[in-house]
Scaffold this motif. Structure first.
Motif, PDB file in Angstrom:
ATOM      1  N   ILE A  73       0.640  -6.968   0.201  1.00 56.61           N
ATOM      2  CA  ILE A  73      -0.042  -6.099   1.172  1.00 56.61           C
ATOM      3  C   ILE A  73       0.594  -4.711   1.159  1.00 56.61           C
ATOM      4  CG2 ILE A  73      -0.425  -5.682   3.652  1.00 56.61           C
ATOM      5  CD1 ILE A  73      -2.387  -7.700   2.531  1.00 56.61           C
ATOM      6  N   LEU A  74       1.929  -4.642   1.177  1.00 57.97           N
ATOM      7  CA  LEU A  74       2.614  -3.349   1.130  1.00 57.97           C
ATOM      8  C   LEU A  74       2.248  -2.595  -0.157  1.00 57.97           C
ATOM      9  CD1 LEU A  74       6.160  -4.244   2.495  1.00 57.97           C
ATOM     10  CD2 LEU A  74       4.401  -2.892   3.643  1.00 57.97           C
ATOM     11  N   GLY A  75       2.228  -3.310  -1.271  1.00 54.83           N
ATOM     12  CA  GLY A  75       1.834  -2.697  -2.543  1.00 54.83           C
ATOM     13  C   GLY A  75       0.394  -2.219  -2.523  1.00 54.83           C
ATOM     14  N   ASN A  76      -0.490  -3.019  -1.943  1.00 46.20           N
ATOM     15  CA  ASN A  76      -1.907  -2.636  -1.835  1.00 46.20           C
ATOM     16  C   ASN A  76      -2.073  -1.377  -0.986  1.00 46.20           C
ATOM     17  OD1 ASN A  76      -2.611  -4.886  -3.311  1.00 46.20           O
ATOM     18  ND2 ASN A  76      -3.381  -6.046  -1.573  1.00 46.20           N
ATOM     19  N   ILE A  77      -1.365  -1.335   0.141  1.00 50.55           N
ATOM     20  CA  ILE A  77      -1.452  -0.166   1.019  1.00 50.55           C
ATOM     21  C   ILE A  77      -1.026   1.079   0.255  1.00 50.55           C
ATOM     22  CG2 ILE A  77      -0.391   0.962   3.025  1.00 50.55           C
ATOM     23  CD1 ILE A  77      -0.396  -1.847   4.386  1.00 50.55           C
ATOM     24  N   ALA A  78       0.081   0.974  -0.479  1.00 50.55           N
ATOM     25  CA  ALA A  78       0.567   2.125  -1.252  1.00 50.55           C
ATOM     26  C   ALA A  78      -0.443   2.542  -2.310  1.00 50.55           C
ATOM     27  CB  ALA A  78       1.906   1.799  -1.895  1.00 50.55           C
ATOM     28  N   SER A  79      -1.014   1.588  -3.022  1.00 45.60           N
ATOM     29  CA  SER A  79      -1.993   1.902  -4.078  1.00 45.60           C
ATOM     30  C   SER A  79      -3.244   2.549  -3.506  1.00 45.60           C
ATOM     31  CB  SER A  79      -2.377   0.630  -4.841  1.00 45.60           C
ATOM     32  OG  SER A  79      -1.271   0.113  -5.523  1.00 45.60           O
ATOM     33  N   MET A  80      -3.767   1.976  -2.432  1.00 45.20           N
ATOM     34  CA  MET A  80      -4.978   2.529  -1.824  1.00 45.20           C
ATOM     35  C   MET A  80      -4.712   3.902  -1.228  1.00 45.20           C
ATOM     36  SD  MET A  80      -6.829  -0.700  -0.016  1.00 45.20           S
ATOM     37  CE  MET A  80      -5.779  -2.128  -0.131  1.00 45.20           C
ATOM     38  N   SER A  81      -3.549   4.067  -0.594  1.00 42.07           N
ATOM     39  CA  SER A  81      -3.198   5.363  -0.013  1.00 42.07           C
ATOM     40  C   SER A  81      -3.077   6.421  -1.107  1.00 42.07           C
ATOM     41  CB  SER A  81      -1.881   5.265   0.761  1.00 42.07           C
ATOM     42  OG  SER A  81      -2.028   4.419   1.868  1.00 42.07           O
ATOM     43  N   LYS A  82      -2.464   6.055  -2.215  1.00 41.63           N
ATOM     44  CA  LYS A  82      -2.288   7.003  -3.325  1.00 41.63           C
ATOM     45  C   LYS A  82      -3.646   7.461  -3.855  1.00 41.63           C
ATOM     46  CE  LYS A  82       0.138   7.701  -7.642  1.00 41.63           C
ATOM     47  NZ  LYS A  82       1.048   7.129  -8.629  1.00 41.63           N
ATOM     48  N   ILE A  83      -4.577   6.540  -3.973  1.00 40.26           N
ATOM     49  CA  ILE A  83      -5.926   6.890  -4.418  1.00 40.26           C
ATOM     50  C   ILE A  83      -6.567   7.873  -3.449  1.00 40.26           C
ATOM     51  CG2 ILE A  83      -8.270   5.966  -4.693  1.00 40.26           C
ATOM     52  CD1 ILE A  83      -6.945   3.441  -5.898  1.00 40.26           C
ATOM     53  N   MET A  84      -6.185   7.758  -2.165  1.00 40.45           N
ATOM     54  CA  MET A  84      -6.736   8.637  -1.128  1.00 40.45           C
ATOM     55  C   MET A  84      -5.824   9.839  -0.870  1.00 40.45           C
ATOM     56  SD  MET A  84      -8.233   5.716   1.372  1.00 40.45           S
ATOM     57  CE  MET A  84      -9.305   6.811   2.273  1.00 40.45           C
ATOM     58  N   ALA A 104      12.150  -4.262  11.990  1.00 43.88           N
ATOM     59  CA  ALA A 104      12.124  -5.466  12.819  1.00 43.88           C
ATOM     60  C   ALA A 104      11.657  -6.704  12.054  1.00 43.88           C
ATOM     61  CB  ALA A 104      11.226  -5.243  14.035  1.00 43.88           C
ATOM     62  N   VAL A 105      11.305  -6.530  10.793  1.00 41.50           N
ATOM     63  CA  VAL A 105      10.814  -7.647   9.972  1.00 41.50           C
ATOM     64  C   VAL A 105      12.007  -8.318   9.306  1.00 41.50           C
ATOM     65  CG1 VAL A 105       9.383  -8.292   7.999  1.00 41.50           C
ATOM     66  CG2 VAL A 105       8.603  -6.513   9.578  1.00 41.50           C
ATOM     67  N   SER A 106      12.181  -9.613   9.581  1.00 41.93           N
ATOM     68  CA  SER A 106      13.334 -10.323   9.024  1.00 41.93           C
ATOM     69  C   SER A 106      12.998 -11.136   7.782  1.00 41.93           C
ATOM     70  CB  SER A 106      13.953 -11.233  10.086  1.00 41.93           C
ATOM     71  OG  SER A 106      12.978 -12.115  10.598  1.00 41.93           O
ATOM     72  N   ILE A 107      11.735 -11.505   7.616  1.00 43.90           N
ATOM     73  CA  ILE A 107      11.344 -12.252   6.429  1.00 43.90           C
ATOM     74  C   ILE A 107      10.041 -11.706   5.863  1.00 43.90           C
ATOM     75  CG2 ILE A 107      12.120 -14.615   6.041  1.00 43.90           C
ATOM     76  CD1 ILE A 107      10.731 -15.558   8.429  1.00 43.90           C
ATOM     77  N   VAL A 108       9.982 -11.676   4.542  1.00 37.54           N
ATOM     78  CA  VAL A 108       8.787 -11.208   3.847  1.00 37.54           C
ATOM     79  C   VAL A 108       8.446 -12.242   2.784  1.00 37.54           C
ATOM     80  CG1 VAL A 108       7.928  -9.461   2.244  1.00 37.54           C
ATOM     81  CG2 VAL A 108       9.231  -8.758   4.220  1.00 37.54           C
ATOM     82  N   ASP A 109       7.171 -12.588   2.712  1.00 39.14           N
ATOM     83  CA  ASP A 109       6.748 -13.494   1.646  1.00 39.14           C
ATOM     84  C   ASP A 109       5.980 -12.692   0.599  1.00 39.14           C
ATOM     85  OD1 ASP A 109       4.301 -13.004   2.849  1.00 39.14           O
ATOM     86  OD2 ASP A 109       3.964 -15.058   3.503  1.00 39.14           O
ATOM     87  N   SER A 110       5.527 -13.368  -0.436  1.00 39.02           N
ATOM     88  CA  SER A 110       4.835 -12.673  -1.526  1.00 39.02           C
ATOM     89  C   SER A 110       3.542 -12.024  -1.040  1.00 39.02           C
ATOM     90  CB  SER A 110       4.545 -13.629  -2.684  1.00 39.02           C
ATOM     91  OG  SER A 110       3.723 -14.698  -2.261  1.00 39.02           O
ATOM     92  N   PHE A 111       2.875 -12.638  -0.077  1.00 40.70           N
ATOM     93  CA  PHE A 111       1.631 -12.063   0.447  1.00 40.70           C
ATOM     94  C   PHE A 111       1.911 -10.731   1.131  1.00 40.70           C
ATOM     95  CE2 PHE A 111      -1.648 -11.535   3.725  1.00 40.70           C
ATOM     96  CZ  PHE A 111      -2.772 -11.566   2.915  1.00 40.70           C
ATOM     97  N   MET A 112       2.942 -10.682   1.983  1.00 44.59           N
ATOM     98  CA  MET A 112       3.294  -9.443   2.675  1.00 44.59           C
ATOM     99  C   MET A 112       3.723  -8.379   1.663  1.00 44.59           C
ATOM    100  SD  MET A 112       3.423  -7.780   5.365  1.00 44.59           S
ATOM    101  CE  MET A 112       4.116  -6.220   5.787  1.00 44.59           C
ATOM    102  N   GLY A 113       4.454  -8.769   0.649  1.00 47.20           N
ATOM    103  CA  GLY A 113       4.845  -7.835  -0.405  1.00 47.20           C
ATOM    104  C   GLY A 113       3.632  -7.243  -1.095  1.00 47.20           C
TER     105      GLY A 113
END
Length: 132
Positions: free
Chosen positions: A62-73, A51-60
């Motif tokens: 955030i997605l990368g941060n979530i993946a990195s933190m999740s991987k650590i966990m 449902a997301v039609s636009i993504v900016d660098s901040f949202m990108g």
């Protein structure tokens, strides 16, 4: 304060983003999601951005941060439902989203997470066997 719901489905957490994310909501989602990974000991996180039609660098980021933190966990992250315009924007911004796996839809994303968990179980069994 508005929050994005996080659902637990077996060993996975499912997040469906149905609204445009502004910075504060994205940071809240990041925090809530990482806390839920810890609390539930989830092995995978599936984020549906269909449902997301636009993504900016901040949202990108955030997605990368979530993946990195999740991987650590010890949890894999899969993003599904990315619209072509969003993919183009991420590439044009130079965001590689390291550690983020992608799939076309929720069904394929869940299958990818199951595969990732199978690999983790196999790796852990092999590691354990080598110490016995």
């Amino acid at each position: 304060m508005e929050r994005i719901p996080i659902l637990k489905m077996g060993p996975f957490l499912l997040v469906t983003i149905q609204v445009d994310l502004y910075d504060r909501l994205a940071l809240t989602l990041e925090n809530d999601l990482i806390n839920m990974v810890s609390k539930t000991e989830a092995k995978g996180v599936l984020i549906d951005i269909s449902a997301v039609s636009i993504v900016d660098s901040f949202m990108g980021r955030i997605l990368g941060n979530i993946a990195s933190m999740s991987k650590i966990m010890d949890a894999a992250t899969v993003v599904v439902g990315m619209q072509p315009a969003v993919a183009i924007t991420l590439v044009e911004l130079g965001l590689t989203l390291s550690g983020v796996h992608t799939a076309l839809d929720v069904e394929q994303g869940m299958e990818l997470l199951r595969t990732k968990i199978g690999q983790l179980d196999t790796d852990e069994e092999g590691l354990y066997d080598s110490f016995v």
